[in-house]
Design a protein around this motif. Structure first.
Motif, PDB file in Angstrom:
ATOM      1  N   ASP A 217      16.068  -5.909  14.111  1.00  0.00           N
ATOM      2  CA  ASP A 217      16.224  -4.453  14.166  1.00  0.00           C
ATOM      3  C   ASP A 217      14.873  -3.756  14.299  1.00  0.00           C
ATOM      4  O   ASP A 217      13.853  -4.240  13.787  1.00  0.00           O
ATOM      5  CB  ASP A 217      16.904  -3.936  12.892  1.00  0.00           C
ATOM      6  CG  ASP A 217      18.291  -4.520  12.691  1.00  0.00           C
ATOM      7  OD1 ASP A 217      18.981  -4.732  13.702  1.00  0.00           O
ATOM      8  OD2 ASP A 217      18.670  -4.746  11.524  1.00  0.00           O
ATOM      9  N   THR A 218      14.872  -2.628  14.965  1.00  0.00           N
ATOM     10  CA  THR A 218      13.677  -1.782  14.973  1.00  0.00           C
ATOM     11  C   THR A 218      13.695  -0.936  13.709  1.00  0.00           C
ATOM     12  O   THR A 218      14.643  -0.174  13.477  1.00  0.00           O
ATOM     13  CB  THR A 218      13.660  -0.862  16.206  1.00  0.00           C
ATOM     14  OG1 THR A 218      13.619  -1.667  17.388  1.00  0.00           O
ATOM     15  CG2 THR A 218      12.441   0.058  16.178  1.00  0.00           C
ATOM     16  N   LEU A 219      12.662  -1.091  12.903  1.00  0.00           N
ATOM     17  CA  LEU A 219      12.574  -0.374  11.636  1.00  0.00           C
ATOM     18  C   LEU A 219      11.671   0.847  11.782  1.00  0.00           C
ATOM     19  O   LEU A 219      10.899   0.961  12.746  1.00  0.00           O
ATOM     20  CB  LEU A 219      12.028  -1.296  10.547  1.00  0.00           C
ATOM     21  CG  LEU A 219      12.759  -2.633  10.357  1.00  0.00           C
ATOM     22  CD1 LEU A 219      12.075  -3.452   9.274  1.00  0.00           C
ATOM     23  CD2 LEU A 219      14.231  -2.402  10.031  1.00  0.00           C
ATOM     24  N   VAL A 220      11.762   1.724  10.804  1.00  0.00           N
ATOM     25  CA  VAL A 220      10.912   2.918  10.817  1.00  0.00           C
ATOM     26  C   VAL A 220       9.433   2.530  10.857  1.00  0.00           C
ATOM     27  O   VAL A 220       8.633   3.135  11.572  1.00  0.00           O
ATOM     28  CB  VAL A 220      11.211   3.799   9.585  1.00  0.00           C
ATOM     29  CG1 VAL A 220      10.153   4.890   9.428  1.00  0.00           C
ATOM     30  CG2 VAL A 220      12.594   4.435   9.698  1.00  0.00           C
ATOM     31  N   ILE A 223       7.786   1.924  14.156  1.00  0.00           N
ATOM     32  CA  ILE A 223       7.475   3.117  14.943  1.00  0.00           C
ATOM     33  C   ILE A 223       6.273   3.868  14.373  1.00  0.00           C
ATOM     34  O   ILE A 223       5.333   4.212  15.105  1.00  0.00           O
ATOM     35  CB  ILE A 223       8.706   4.057  14.994  1.00  0.00           C
ATOM     36  CG1 ILE A 223       9.901   3.337  15.626  1.00  0.00           C
ATOM     37  CG2 ILE A 223       8.379   5.344  15.765  1.00  0.00           C
ATOM     38  CD1 ILE A 223      11.208   4.099  15.536  1.00  0.00           C
ATOM     39  N   TYR A 224       6.299   4.092  13.063  1.00  0.00           N
ATOM     40  CA  TYR A 224       5.274   4.928  12.432  1.00  0.00           C
ATOM     41  C   TYR A 224       4.177   4.132  11.723  1.00  0.00           C
ATOM     42  O   TYR A 224       3.126   4.695  11.385  1.00  0.00           O
ATOM     43  CB  TYR A 224       5.926   5.855  11.401  1.00  0.00           C
ATOM     44  CG  TYR A 224       6.821   6.907  12.002  1.00  0.00           C
ATOM     45  CD1 TYR A 224       6.306   8.070  12.572  1.00  0.00           C
ATOM     46  CD2 TYR A 224       8.206   6.751  11.989  1.00  0.00           C
ATOM     47  CE1 TYR A 224       7.124   9.037  13.116  1.00  0.00           C
ATOM     48  CE2 TYR A 224       9.044   7.713  12.530  1.00  0.00           C
ATOM     49  CZ  TYR A 224       8.497   8.849  13.092  1.00  0.00           C
ATOM     50  OH  TYR A 224       9.320   9.802  13.628  1.00  0.00           O
ATOM     51  N   SER A 229       4.976   5.850   7.398  1.00  0.00           N
ATOM     52  CA  SER A 229       6.393   5.998   7.045  1.00  0.00           C
ATOM     53  C   SER A 229       6.535   6.550   5.635  1.00  0.00           C
ATOM     54  O   SER A 229       7.314   7.480   5.378  1.00  0.00           O
ATOM     55  CB  SER A 229       7.111   4.652   7.138  1.00  0.00           C
ATOM     56  OG  SER A 229       7.058   4.125   8.444  1.00  0.00           O
ATOM     57  N   LEU A 234       9.964   8.506   4.619  1.00  0.00           N
ATOM     58  CA  LEU A 234      10.995   7.593   5.086  1.00  0.00           C
ATOM     59  C   LEU A 234      10.699   6.171   4.621  1.00  0.00           C
ATOM     60  O   LEU A 234       9.551   5.720   4.704  1.00  0.00           O
ATOM     61  CB  LEU A 234      11.072   7.608   6.616  1.00  0.00           C
ATOM     62  CG  LEU A 234      11.589   8.895   7.265  1.00  0.00           C
ATOM     63  CD1 LEU A 234      11.480   8.788   8.780  1.00  0.00           C
ATOM     64  CD2 LEU A 234      13.038   9.151   6.870  1.00  0.00           C
ATOM     65  N   ALA A 240      15.769   2.052  12.250  1.00  0.00           N
ATOM     66  CA  ALA A 240      15.708   3.141  13.225  1.00  0.00           C
ATOM     67  C   ALA A 240      16.603   2.835  14.422  1.00  0.00           C
ATOM     68  O   ALA A 240      17.186   3.739  15.023  1.00  0.00           O
ATOM     69  CB  ALA A 240      14.270   3.352  13.696  1.00  0.00           C
ATOM     70  N   GLY A 241      16.701   1.548  14.775  1.00  0.00           N
ATOM     71  CA  GLY A 241      17.543   1.143  15.899  1.00  0.00           C
ATOM     72  C   GLY A 241      18.057  -0.265  15.696  1.00  0.00           C
ATOM     73  O   GLY A 241      17.270  -1.219  15.698  1.00  0.00           O
TER      74      GLY A 241
END
Length: 346
Positions: A217-220, A223-224, A229, A234, A240-241
């Motif tokens: 999975d794409t986690l927060v 991304i950040y 985060s 968060l 996240a996805g």
């Protein structure tokens, strides 16, 4: 079912798109002969202690007891098989052309396959199907299995091939209020397509014991970044996805199964919680084959597939409701339709 003799055995069958659930209610001693019809003896034989050890893959059988008002202690024989194997059952039960004529018996039937297979089942097995509406059978089965009554309205989230959200009001009126085509068949279809698992329970257990959440999975934090985060409030490990990293080289089948399970139950939990809030209900009953999988209808070994699936759903409900909605699980979640059909057809 049309008989007024409550000592006679009764059969309920719930034919879903993935699984067939058969329950024989024997209102007497477990070892008592259930009757002359070959379907009765077939179910009793397949659910005996010895036979259950040698059942085909995907088949499970069990025997358990229930107290019935006015009947006392009754014995229930439960057989769960893949719907794809329905012809195998018909071939085993059908009488040879030169066999003595047997009396036709009535069988309570529910589920989408009850109408689909009605003519073939009646012709080959010498039975008469009494069709019961699926949602009514599930609600009635829940009442019988859990003792839950409609003193106040209930919400049932039935997870089979698809998902149905069913409201039962104070008068016992049953209504499908919502649902989704993203159901148990979706989860299992993706597992079979994306992994080498071909046994539902093994996929669930491996997801829990061997899978690493977040690898697919794409986690927060992907991304950040982890610290950013936290700075924006968060959780870094928040998804996240779902399946956003499915193309990663290091994924095991267990990692993929774990990601699919979390994605699926997150959707289930969100649907159930939002519907409960709309109806101002503070608890949801979760039923269906996915909740109990194909484990024993009587109990599960600790850490088994049913327990893992139920814990995953409970976690999703907790996440989406903040603890304001209680997830409830009947003991025989997969068998409610068949159990309820017997009594709804009486």
């Amino acid at each position: 079912m049309a008989s007024t003799d409550d000592s006679r055995p009764a059969i309920g069958i719930d034919i879903g798109g993935t699984l067939i659930k058969i329950v024989l209610e024997n209102r007497g001693d477990e070892k008592r002969a259930v009757g002359d019809h070959p379907l009765l003896s077939y179910i009793q034989k397949q659910t005996s202690a010895e036979a259950t050890k040698a059942l085909s893959q995907g088949w499970t059988g069990s025997t358990f007891y229930r107290e019935r008002k006015g009947l006392g202690k009754v014995v229930l024989h439960a057989l769960v098989i893949p719907t794809a194997d329905i012809q195998q059952v018909m071939d085993a039960v059908a009488s040879p052309s030169d066999a003595p004529v047997i009396s036709k018996i009535k069988v309570a039937a529910t589920g989408g396959g009850a109408l689909k297979y009605q003519s073939e089942l009646e012709r080959q097995l010498n039975i008469e199907l009494v069709i019961v509406k699926e949602l009514h059978a599930t609600a009635r089965g829940l009442e019988l299995d859990s003792g839950a009554e409609s003193a106040k309205q209930m919400l049932i989230c039935n997870i089979g091939t698809g998902i149905s959200l069913v409201k039962v009001d104070e008068q016992g009126k049953v209504e499908r209020v919502s649902g989704s085509g993203i159901g148990g068949a979706t989860f299992w279809g993706l597992v079979k397509r994306l992994t080498q698992f071909r046994d539902f329970d093994k996929a669930i257990v491996a997801a829990n014991k061997e899978g690493t959440l977040g690898k697919a999975d794409t986690l927060v934090e992907d991304i950040y970044g982890r610290e950013t985060s936290k700075a924006i409030g968060l959780p870094p490990d928040l998804v996240a996805g779902f399946l956003g990293k499915l193309d990663a080289d290091c994924l095991s089948d267990a990692d993929i199964s774990a990601a699919l399970l979390r994605m699926f139950v997150s959707n289930v939990g969100q649907l159930a919680v939002f519907q409960a809030r709309l109806l101002e209900i503070n608890a949801v009953w979760f039923t269906g084959g996915f909740v109990q999988s194909t484990c024993s209808a009587d109990s599960d070994v600790g850490g088994g597939a049913a327990e893992i699936a139920q814990n995953a759903i409970a976690d999703a409900v907790l996440f989406w409701s903040g603890g304001s909605i209680q997830p409830l699980f009947p003991q025989h979640a997969a068998l409610l339709g068949a159990m309820g059909a017997i009594h709804d057809a009486l």
